[in-house]
Design a protein around this motif. Structure first.
Motif, PDB file in Angstrom:
ATOM      1  N   LYS A 416     -15.399  -0.462  -0.886  1.00 47.86           N
ATOM      2  CA  LYS A 416     -14.218  -1.211  -1.287  1.00 47.86           C
ATOM      3  C   LYS A 416     -14.343  -1.479  -2.778  1.00 47.86           C
ATOM      4  O   LYS A 416     -15.299  -2.109  -3.223  1.00 47.86           O
ATOM      5  CB  LYS A 416     -14.122  -2.524  -0.510  1.00 47.86           C
ATOM      6  N   GLN A 417     -13.387  -0.958  -3.539  1.00 47.31           N
ATOM      7  CA  GLN A 417     -13.433  -1.082  -4.991  1.00 47.31           C
ATOM      8  C   GLN A 417     -12.183  -1.790  -5.493  1.00 47.31           C
ATOM      9  O   GLN A 417     -11.063  -1.481  -5.080  1.00 47.31           O
ATOM     10  CB  GLN A 417     -13.534   0.302  -5.648  1.00 47.31           C
ATOM     11  N   SER A 460       3.771  -8.845 -27.799  1.00 40.11           N
ATOM     12  CA  SER A 460       4.916  -7.990 -27.497  1.00 40.11           C
ATOM     13  C   SER A 460       4.861  -7.401 -26.095  1.00 40.11           C
ATOM     14  O   SER A 460       5.864  -6.879 -25.602  1.00 40.11           O
ATOM     15  CB  SER A 460       4.997  -6.846 -28.511  1.00 40.11           C
ATOM     16  N   PHE A 461       3.693  -7.447 -25.457  1.00 37.75           N
ATOM     17  CA  PHE A 461       3.541  -6.915 -24.099  1.00 37.75           C
ATOM     18  C   PHE A 461       2.417  -7.667 -23.407  1.00 37.75           C
ATOM     19  O   PHE A 461       1.365  -7.936 -24.003  1.00 37.75           O
ATOM     20  CB  PHE A 461       3.208  -5.418 -24.130  1.00 37.75           C
ATOM     21  N   SER A 462       2.646  -8.000 -22.147  1.00 37.77           N
ATOM     22  CA  SER A 462       1.614  -8.642 -21.346  1.00 37.77           C
ATOM     23  C   SER A 462       1.631  -8.011 -19.966  1.00 37.77           C
ATOM     24  O   SER A 462       2.696  -7.906 -19.339  1.00 37.77           O
ATOM     25  CB  SER A 462       1.859 -10.146 -21.248  1.00 37.77           C
ATOM     26  N   GLY A 463       0.481  -7.574 -19.502  1.00 29.99           N
ATOM     27  CA  GLY A 463       0.428  -6.940 -18.198  1.00 29.99           C
ATOM     28  C   GLY A 463      -0.828  -7.310 -17.439  1.00 29.99           C
ATOM     29  O   GLY A 463      -1.889  -7.536 -18.034  1.00 29.99           O
ATOM     30  N   ALA A 464      -0.709  -7.389 -16.132  1.00 26.57           N
ATOM     31  CA  ALA A 464      -1.849  -7.629 -15.241  1.00 26.57           C
ATOM     32  C   ALA A 464      -1.740  -6.637 -14.092  1.00 26.57           C
ATOM     33  O   ALA A 464      -0.695  -6.528 -13.439  1.00 26.57           O
ATOM     34  CB  ALA A 464      -1.849  -9.057 -14.713  1.00 26.57           C
ATOM     35  N   PHE A 465      -2.821  -5.896 -13.851  1.00 23.05           N
ATOM     36  CA  PHE A 465      -2.796  -4.812 -12.871  1.00 23.05           C
ATOM     37  C   PHE A 465      -4.039  -4.903 -11.999  1.00 23.05           C
ATOM     38  O   PHE A 465      -5.154  -5.037 -12.505  1.00 23.05           O
ATOM     39  CB  PHE A 465      -2.756  -3.456 -13.576  1.00 23.05           C
ATOM     40  N   HIS A 466      -3.811  -4.829 -10.711  1.00 21.76           N
ATOM     41  CA  HIS A 466      -4.914  -4.904  -9.757  1.00 21.76           C
ATOM     42  C   HIS A 466      -4.866  -3.685  -8.838  1.00 21.76           C
ATOM     43  O   HIS A 466      -3.933  -3.514  -8.052  1.00 21.76           O
ATOM     44  CB  HIS A 466      -4.833  -6.180  -8.914  1.00 21.76           C
ATOM     45  N   TYR A 467      -5.880  -2.826  -9.001  1.00 18.43           N
ATOM     46  CA  TYR A 467      -6.034  -1.656  -8.137  1.00 18.43           C
ATOM     47  C   TYR A 467      -7.055  -1.984  -7.047  1.00 18.43           C
ATOM     48  O   TYR A 467      -8.123  -2.541  -7.328  1.00 18.43           O
ATOM     49  CB  TYR A 467      -6.551  -0.448  -8.919  1.00 18.43           C
ATOM     50  N   SER A 468      -6.731  -1.616  -5.825  1.00 15.34           N
ATOM     51  CA  SER A 468      -7.656  -1.795  -4.713  1.00 15.34           C
ATOM     52  C   SER A 468      -7.780  -0.470  -3.972  1.00 15.34           C
ATOM     53  O   SER A 468      -6.768   0.175  -3.685  1.00 15.34           O
ATOM     54  CB  SER A 468      -7.152  -2.890  -3.760  1.00 15.34           C
ATOM     55  N   GLU A 469      -9.005  -0.070  -3.700  1.00 15.08           N
ATOM     56  CA  GLU A 469      -9.223   1.193  -2.990  1.00 15.08           C
ATOM     57  C   GLU A 469     -10.291   1.001  -1.930  1.00 15.08           C
ATOM     58  O   GLU A 469     -11.383   0.528  -2.207  1.00 15.08           O
ATOM     59  CB  GLU A 469      -9.660   2.286  -3.969  1.00 15.08           C
ATOM     60  N   ARG A 470      -9.954   1.399  -0.689  1.00 18.02           N
ATOM     61  CA  ARG A 470     -10.895   1.354   0.423  1.00 18.02           C
ATOM     62  C   ARG A 470     -11.140   2.770   0.921  1.00 18.02           C
ATOM     63  O   ARG A 470     -10.205   3.577   1.005  1.00 18.02           O
ATOM     64  CB  ARG A 470     -10.348   0.497   1.572  1.00 18.02           C
ATOM     65  N   GLN A 471     -12.399   3.051   1.243  1.00 16.13           N
ATOM     66  CA  GLN A 471     -12.744   4.346   1.814  1.00 16.13           C
ATOM     67  C   GLN A 471     -13.643   4.148   3.028  1.00 16.13           C
ATOM     68  O   GLN A 471     -14.501   3.256   3.030  1.00 16.13           O
ATOM     69  CB  GLN A 471     -13.475   5.225   0.793  1.00 16.13           C
ATOM     70  N   ALA A 472     -13.450   4.990   4.020  1.00 16.78           N
ATOM     71  CA  ALA A 472     -14.343   5.046   5.174  1.00 16.78           C
ATOM     72  C   ALA A 472     -14.458   6.506   5.575  1.00 16.78           C
ATOM     73  O   ALA A 472     -13.456   7.219   5.638  1.00 16.78           O
ATOM     74  CB  ALA A 472     -13.803   4.212   6.330  1.00 16.78           C
ATOM     75  N   SER A 473     -15.680   6.963   5.824  1.00 14.11           N
ATOM     76  CA  SER A 473     -15.848   8.379   6.145  1.00 14.11           C
ATOM     77  C   SER A 473     -17.065   8.577   7.041  1.00 14.11           C
ATOM     78  O   SER A 473     -17.995   7.769   7.057  1.00 14.11           O
ATOM     79  CB  SER A 473     -15.981   9.214   4.865  1.00 14.11           C
ATOM     80  N   VAL A 474     -17.023   9.692   7.741  1.00  9.82           N
ATOM     81  CA  VAL A 474     -18.158  10.149   8.535  1.00  9.82           C
ATOM     82  C   VAL A 474     -18.455  11.571   8.080  1.00  9.82           C
ATOM     83  O   VAL A 474     -17.534  12.346   7.821  1.00  9.82           O
ATOM     84  CB  VAL A 474     -17.847  10.078  10.045  1.00  9.82           C
ATOM     85  N   GLY A 497      -8.690   6.964   3.247  1.00  7.63           N
ATOM     86  CA  GLY A 497      -8.646   6.104   2.075  1.00  7.63           C
ATOM     87  C   GLY A 497      -7.309   5.395   1.961  1.00  7.63           C
ATOM     88  O   GLY A 497      -6.276   5.904   2.408  1.00  7.63           O
ATOM     89  N   LYS A 498      -7.328   4.226   1.365  1.00  5.50           N
ATOM     90  CA  LYS A 498      -6.109   3.461   1.135  1.00  5.50           C
ATOM     91  C   LYS A 498      -6.192   2.814  -0.235  1.00  5.50           C
ATOM     92  O   LYS A 498      -7.171   2.144  -0.558  1.00  5.50           O
ATOM     93  CB  LYS A 498      -5.945   2.389   2.216  1.00  5.50           C
ATOM     94  N   SER A 499      -5.176   3.058  -1.050  1.00  4.93           N
ATOM     95  CA  SER A 499      -5.150   2.480  -2.391  1.00  4.93           C
ATOM     96  C   SER A 499      -3.894   1.653  -2.573  1.00  4.93           C
ATOM     97  O   SER A 499      -2.819   1.998  -2.067  1.00  4.93           O
ATOM     98  CB  SER A 499      -5.199   3.588  -3.456  1.00  4.93           C
ATOM     99  N   THR A 500      -4.031   0.559  -3.305  1.00  3.71           N
ATOM    100  CA  THR A 500      -2.927  -0.363  -3.552  1.00  3.71           C
ATOM    101  C   THR A 500      -2.923  -0.749  -5.023  1.00  3.71           C
ATOM    102  O   THR A 500      -3.984  -0.918  -5.629  1.00  3.71           O
ATOM    103  CB  THR A 500      -3.069  -1.634  -2.691  1.00  3.71           C
ATOM    104  N   LEU A 501      -1.741  -0.855  -5.603  1.00  7.32           N
ATOM    105  CA  LEU A 501      -1.590  -1.346  -6.969  1.00  7.32           C
ATOM    106  C   LEU A 501      -0.608  -2.510  -6.976  1.00  7.32           C
ATOM    107  O   LEU A 501       0.562  -2.345  -6.602  1.00  7.32           O
ATOM    108  CB  LEU A 501      -1.098  -0.236  -7.903  1.00  7.32           C
ATOM    109  N   ASP A 502      -1.081  -3.672  -7.382  1.00  7.81           N
ATOM    110  CA  ASP A 502      -0.218  -4.834  -7.618  1.00  7.81           C
ATOM    111  C   ASP A 502      -0.116  -5.012  -9.123  1.00  7.81           C
ATOM    112  O   ASP A 502      -1.148  -5.087  -9.816  1.00  7.81           O
ATOM    113  CB  ASP A 502      -0.813  -6.096  -6.993  1.00  7.81           C
ATOM    114  N   SER A 554      -1.390   5.057  -7.055  1.00  8.81           N
ATOM    115  CA  SER A 554      -0.132   4.421  -7.457  1.00  8.81           C
ATOM    116  C   SER A 554       0.021   4.465  -8.966  1.00  8.81           C
ATOM    117  O   SER A 554      -0.962   4.423  -9.721  1.00  8.81           O
ATOM    118  CB  SER A 554      -0.102   2.967  -6.982  1.00  8.81           C
ATOM    119  N   ASN A 555       1.266   4.530  -9.408  1.00  8.60           N
ATOM    120  CA  ASN A 555       1.583   4.565 -10.836  1.00  8.60           C
ATOM    121  C   ASN A 555       1.937   3.188 -11.371  1.00  8.60           C
ATOM    122  O   ASN A 555       2.473   2.335 -10.638  1.00  8.60           O
ATOM    123  CB  ASN A 555       2.775   5.495 -11.089  1.00  8.60           C
ATOM    124  N   VAL A 556       1.668   2.991 -12.648  1.00  9.41           N
ATOM    125  CA  VAL A 556       2.162   1.806 -13.326  1.00  9.41           C
ATOM    126  C   VAL A 556       3.681   1.935 -13.488  1.00  9.41           C
ATOM    127  O   VAL A 556       4.238   3.037 -13.470  1.00  9.41           O
ATOM    128  CB  VAL A 556       1.498   1.631 -14.704  1.00  9.41           C
TER     129      VAL A 556
END
Length: 791
Positions: A416-417, A460-474, A497-502, A554-556
Motif C-alpha cells: 500500500k503506497q 498564483s497556483f495552489s494544489g494538493a494531490f493524494h495518490y493511493s495505490e494498493r497491490q496484491a499478488s500471488v 491493483g487499485k489506484s486513486t487520485l484525490d 489517474s490524471n491531474v
C-alpha cells in the motif's frame, strides 16, 4: 495542476554529472580491493564470480536464464561508481530520462530505463530494490526514481528484461537490486575511508565514512553500523542580466547516509535480520546553464535547490524448514522530497499573456504586461511517499538430481503506497506590480476570469494531490530438469491493483479550480517461459519469453477554461480522468561462458520486445499542462555483451557494451496529440549504444602491493524529444576517460584518481524552457585522492 514543459534530461546528464563530478565513494566497508587489500584475489589468475539472488535464491549467474550484470562492491569501488546513475556507463543498455515536465534535471528527478523501455509518464518501467525493500515510485511530474548511494554495498544486480513474475508490476524493462553487506556473526572489524578532490573551475569535494561489524554473541548475534558524509563540488555560476556573478558553484550536492543492521540466529535454522537505511541528499541547485552565455553560466532569477530524504526499515526472516526455505520480508519505505523550480519562465510569462493590451483596445498598458512577465516566480513542490509491504515466499532446496527433478518458488505480496504532493507557485510582487500601475489583480477588464483572492500572498497556483495505490499478488516459478543439463522454467504472477487520485487545486493559474477523485482498478496475468541448456560446467545457453506490465492510473485535472483550444485540437473537450495499463512481450536468447580455466568470461544476449498501448505524456503547449494517455505501440530490439579476462595474474581486462533500436511502430501517438509520435520515431532518452573498457594491473612494489587502472566509456546519440522542432531533439554521442592508481601500506590503502581525464566538455543536452535554451555539459575534469584503513 500546471505541469512544466517536458524538458527531458536523460541518462547523459545524470551519469555525467554524478560520475564526472567528485567521486566520493566511501566504500571501504565493502571488503573490496581498493589497492591490494584482498591480496590473494588481487594476484589471482581466476575471474571473480559474483553470485546473485535474481531468482530470489543465491546462485551462479551463469546458470540463470536471463541477462544479468552483477557488479561487486569491489568493482564499484575500483571504478569509482558512486551511485545508480554511474551504472549507465559501465552496465550495458541502461539509460536515464527526467520525469515528464520536471523542467530541470537534478538529483532524484530522473527515471531509469533498461533496453529502451523508456516512458517518462505513468508508472515506472524499472523496479528498484534496496535489499528486500521495493523503493519503486511512479513517474509523477514532481520527482523521479529513488537513487540510493552505493554505501556499504555487497553488490548490485541489474536484471534485464521483464521481471514481473518474481518482482511484479513496473519491472517491465527490468529490475535493479542493491544488495547491502550483511552483519558477520564471527569477525569484528572497522573500516574507515576519506577522500578529497577538486574540480576544474569549481569547488572542492570530500567524503568520509566509517563502518563497524561487531559480533555481540559469537555465532548468534551481530551488529553492523555505518555512517557516511559526502560533498560534491559545484561548477555552475549564477549570473544576472548584465553578466555579473551572483553566486559561484551553485550545483553543489551534500549527502549523508546511515545504515544499521542486526543479525540474530537464535537457532541454526532461523535467522532474523532487522535493518534500517537512511539517506539525505541536499542539492543546492541543478547543473543547467544558458547556451548563449559563457560555459557554465546560468541566468536565473530563482535558485532551484532540493532535499531528498529516504528511510527504509525492514525485517527479514529466513527459516529453514528442512525440505524448503520460508522467507518473510516486512518493509516500510518513506521518501520526503522537497524541491524548488524557477517558475519565472512559466508562471510570470503565462500570466502576462492573459493580460489584454491597450493596443488591442482594452485597458492593460504594455508596460504592465512587460513588468508582470519580468517578475520572478518559484514552484514549491513538497512530495512525500509512504509504503508498507509484506512478502511471504517458500522455496525448494537447490536442484539435486538424486532427490527430485523439480525446483520451485512461490509466494504472495501485498503493498500500500501513498504519495502526497503539495504545490504552490508564488509570483513574487504580483499584487504590488498591479498596484504600481494603478490596477488591481481582481479587475476582470485587464485580467480575464479574475476573481477576489486570486493571488493571496502573491500565490498564483495552489494544489494538493493524494495518490493511493494498493497491490496484491500471488506468484510462482517451477523448474523441471529433463536431464541434469537441460531444464525448463514456467512462471506466472497474478496481480490486482487499485489506484486513486484525490486532488484539490485553485487560484488564478488553476483556471476554475477543481476538487475531484478518480479511481482505476487493474488486473494482470504475467507468464514467463525459459529453457536452459548447461552444455558443460563452463558454458550455458538459454532462451526465454516473458510478459511485462504496468498499472494504469489517474490524471491531474486539466482546466478547460485555459486549455480548451489545446484539448479541442486533440479532438477532446476535457482531459481524460484516467489512463489504462500497458504491457509488453519480450523474447530473449543468450549464452554465458567461462573459458581458459576461468581466465576468460563471455556473456552475450539478443532481445526483441513488442510494447503495446504505451503510457505517454501529452503536452498542451498553449496552457503548459500535461496529461497521460495510452498512445501507440513500439518495438525495441538489440544486444548486449560483457567480457572479462585475466591473461596473467594481477591483470584484469574488461569490455562491455549494448545496442538498442527502440522505435514507435505506428502513428497512434500522433493521433492523440503527441507531436512527432510517428511510426519509426526513436523513443526519447534512449542512447543508441553504450560501451566501456577497463584495465587494471595489480603488482608488487617492494614488500607492498600497488595498482594502476584506466578506463573509457562511450555513450551513443539519442533523441531528447519526439518533436523534431525541439532544441533537444538531437543529443550527441560523447565519451569520457578515467584513471587511477594506488598503493597498500600495511593497513592503509592510498589512491589517486582522475575523472574525465580528457576534460571533455560536450554539450550533451540542450532543452528549451520557454524562450531560454538550457545546456548540460559533461562535468569538468576532477582530480582526487583517498585513504582507506581496516582495523
Amino acid at each position: 495542476m500546471k505541469i512544466r514543459p517536458p524538458a527531458v534530461f536523460g541518462y547523459s546528464l545524470a551519469a555525467a554529472t554524478a560520475v564526472l563530478s567528485t567521486a566520493a565513494m566511501a566504500q571501504a566497508a565493502t571488503g573490496g580491493e581498493t589497492t591490494a587489500r584482498a591480496k590473494p584475489a588481487a594476484m589471482s589468475d581466476q575471474i571473480e564470480v559474483v553470485t546473485v539472488t535474481a531468482q530470489k535464491r543465491r546462485e551462479d549467474p551463469n546458470k540463470v536464464a536471463m541477462s544479468i550484470s552483477a557488479v561487486s562492491g569491489e568493482q564499484l569501488q575500483n571504478q569509482h561508481v558512486n551511485d545508480i546513475t554511474d551504472l549507465t556507463r559501465i552496465v550495458p543498455n541502461i539509460s536515464f530520462t527526467a520525469a515528464s515536465g520536471n523542467g530541470g534535471a537534478g538529483p532524484g528527478t530522473s527515471n531509469i530505463e533498461i533496453r529502451g523501455i523508456s516512458s517518462a509518464a505513468g508508472a515506472a518501467t524499472v523496479g528498484i530494490y534496496l535489499g528486500e525493500v521495493s523503493i519503486t515510485v511512479g513517474n509523477v511530474y514532481t520527482m523521479g526514481s529513488v537513487e540510493p548511494k552505493f554505501f556499504d554495498i555487497d553488490r548490485v544486480e541489474v536484471l534485464r528484461g521483464p521481471q514481473a513474475t518474481l518482482y511484479g508490476a513496473s519491472s517491465m524493462g527490468g529490475t535493479i537490486k542493491f544488495v547491502p553487506n550483511e552483519p558477520d556473526l564471527k569477525a569484528r572489524e572497522f573500516n574507515v575511508y576519506s577522500e578529497a578532490s577538486g574540480t576544474r573551475g569549481g569547488s572542492p569535494g570530500y567524503a568520509g565514512s566509517v563502518v563497524g561489524n561487531i559480533p555481540l554473541i559469537q555465532n548468534e548475534l551481530a551488529l553492523r553500523i555505518g555512517a557516511q558524509a559526502q560533498h560534491t563540488g559545484g561548477f555552475i555560476k549564477q549570473v544576472d542580466g548584465g553578466g555579473n556573478v551572483l553566486a559561484k558553484d551553485i550545483n553543489q550536492v551534500a549527502d549523508q547516509e546511515l545504515r544499521v543492521a542486526l543479525k540474530w540466529k537464535p537457532t541454526p535454522a532461523l535467522t532474523i535480520t532487522p535493518s534500517l537505511y537512511y539517506q539525505k541528499v541536499d542539492a543546492k541547485d541543478i547543473s543547467a546553464f544558458n547556451t548563449d552565455l559563457p560555459n557554465y553560466q546560468a541566468l536565473k532569477q530563482v535558485r532551484e535547490p532540493s532535499k531528498d530524504i529516504l528511510l527504509t526499515p525492514n525485517v527479514t526472516l529466513n527459516w529453514d524448514l528442512g525440505k524448503a526455505d520460508l522467507t518473510s520480508s516486512s518493509s516500510f519505505f518513506e521518501r520526503k522530497f522537497d524541491r524548488t523550480q524557477n517558475g519565472s519562465a512559466y508562471n510570470s510569462y503565462s500570466l502576462s499573456t492573459f493580460l489584454t493590451s491597450t493596443e488591442d483596445g482594452v485597458t492593460a498598458p504594455p508596460a504592465l504586461i512587460d513588468a508582470i512577465a519580468a517578475l520572478p516566480s518559484a514552484v514549491y513542490l513538497n512530495n512525500k511517499v509512504r509504503q508498507v509491504s509484506q512478502e511471504f515466499r517458500l522455496a525448494s532446496k537447490p536442484y539435486d538430481a538424486a532427490l527430485s527433478p523439480w525446483t520451485w518458488i512461490g509466494g504472495v505480496y501485498f503493498s500500500k503506497q501513498h504519495t502526497n504532493i503539495a504545490e504552490n507557485d508564488p509570483i513574487f510582487g504580483v499584487n504590488a506590480t498591479f498596484a504600481q500601475f494603478g490596477f488591481s489583480s481582481e479587475d476582470p477588464n485587464i485580467l480575464p476570469d479574475s476573481f477576489p483572492g486570486a493571488f493571496p500572498n502573491d500565490n498564483s497556483f495552489s494544489g494538493a494531490f493524494h495518490y493511493s495505490e494498493r497491490q496484491a499478488s500471488v506468484f510462482g516459478e517451477a523448474n523441471y530438469h529433463f536431464t541434469p543439463k537441460l531444464h525448463g522454467t514456467v512462471g506466472a504472477r497474478y496481480l490486482k491493483g487499485k489506484s486513486t487520485l484525490d486532488q484539490r487545486n485553485g487560484l488564478y493559474l488553476a483556471g476554475a479550480g477543481n476538487n475531484s477523485s478518480t479511481t482505476l482498478s487493474s488486473t494482470a496475468f504475467t507468464p514467463k517461459f525459459a529453457l536452459t541448456w548447461e552444455v558443460d560446467p563452463a558454458n550455458t545457453l538459454y532462451a526465454s519469453v516473458a510478459k511485462g506490465f504496468r498499472l494504469g492510473g489517474s490524471n491531474v485535472f486539466v482546466p478547460p477554461t485555459t486549455c480548451g483550444p489545446d484539448l479541442q485540437q486533440n479532438g477532446i473537450d476535457k482531459g481524460p480522468a484516467t489512463y489504462a495499463p500497458d504491457s509488453l512481450w519480450s523474447y530473449e536468447a543468450g549464452g554465458k561462458s567461462r573459458l581458459l580455466g576461468n581466465r576468460l568470461s563471455v556473456n552475450a544476449s539478443v532481445f526483441y520486445v513488442k510494447w503495446s498501448n504505451i503510457q505517454q505524456g501529452v503536452y498542451l503547449p498553449t496552457c503548459a499542462y500535461t496529461y497521460n494517455a495510452n498512445a501507440g505501440d513500439a518495438v525495441s530490439k538489440g544486444l548486449e555483451f560483457e567480457i572479462r579476462a585475466k591473461p596473467m595474474a594481477g591483470l584484469t581486462l574488461s569490455a562491455s557494451g549494448g545496442y538498442v533500436k527502440a522505435e514507435l511502430s505506428n502513428d497512434k501517438g500522433l493521433q492523440n496529440g503527441i507531436v512527432g509520435a510517428v511510426k519509426g520515431a526513436r523513443i526519447q532518452g534512449v542512447p543508441e549504444y553504450n560501451a566501456a573498457v577497463n584495465a587494471r594491473y595489480n603488482f608488487a612494489l617492494g614488500n607492498q602491493f600497488a595498482f594502476v587502472m584506466g578506463g573509457m566509456q562511450w555513450v551513443g546519440s539519442s533523441k531528447g524529444s519526439l518533436n523534431p522542432d525541439q532544441t533537444d531533439y538531437e543529443r550527441p554521442a560523447y565519451h569520457t576517460a578515467d584513471l587511477s592508481a594506488g598503493v597498500s601500506l600495511g593497513r592503509y590503502d592510498l589512491s589517486v584518481f582522475v575523472k574525465n581525464a580528457l576534460d571533455n566538455d560536450t554539450v550533451i543536452q540542450h532543452p528549451q524552457v520557454a524562450s531560454i535554451v538550457q545546456g548540460y555539459r559533461v562535468a569538468p575534469r576532477s582530480i582526487g585522492m583517498s585513504v582507506a584503513a581496516k582495523f
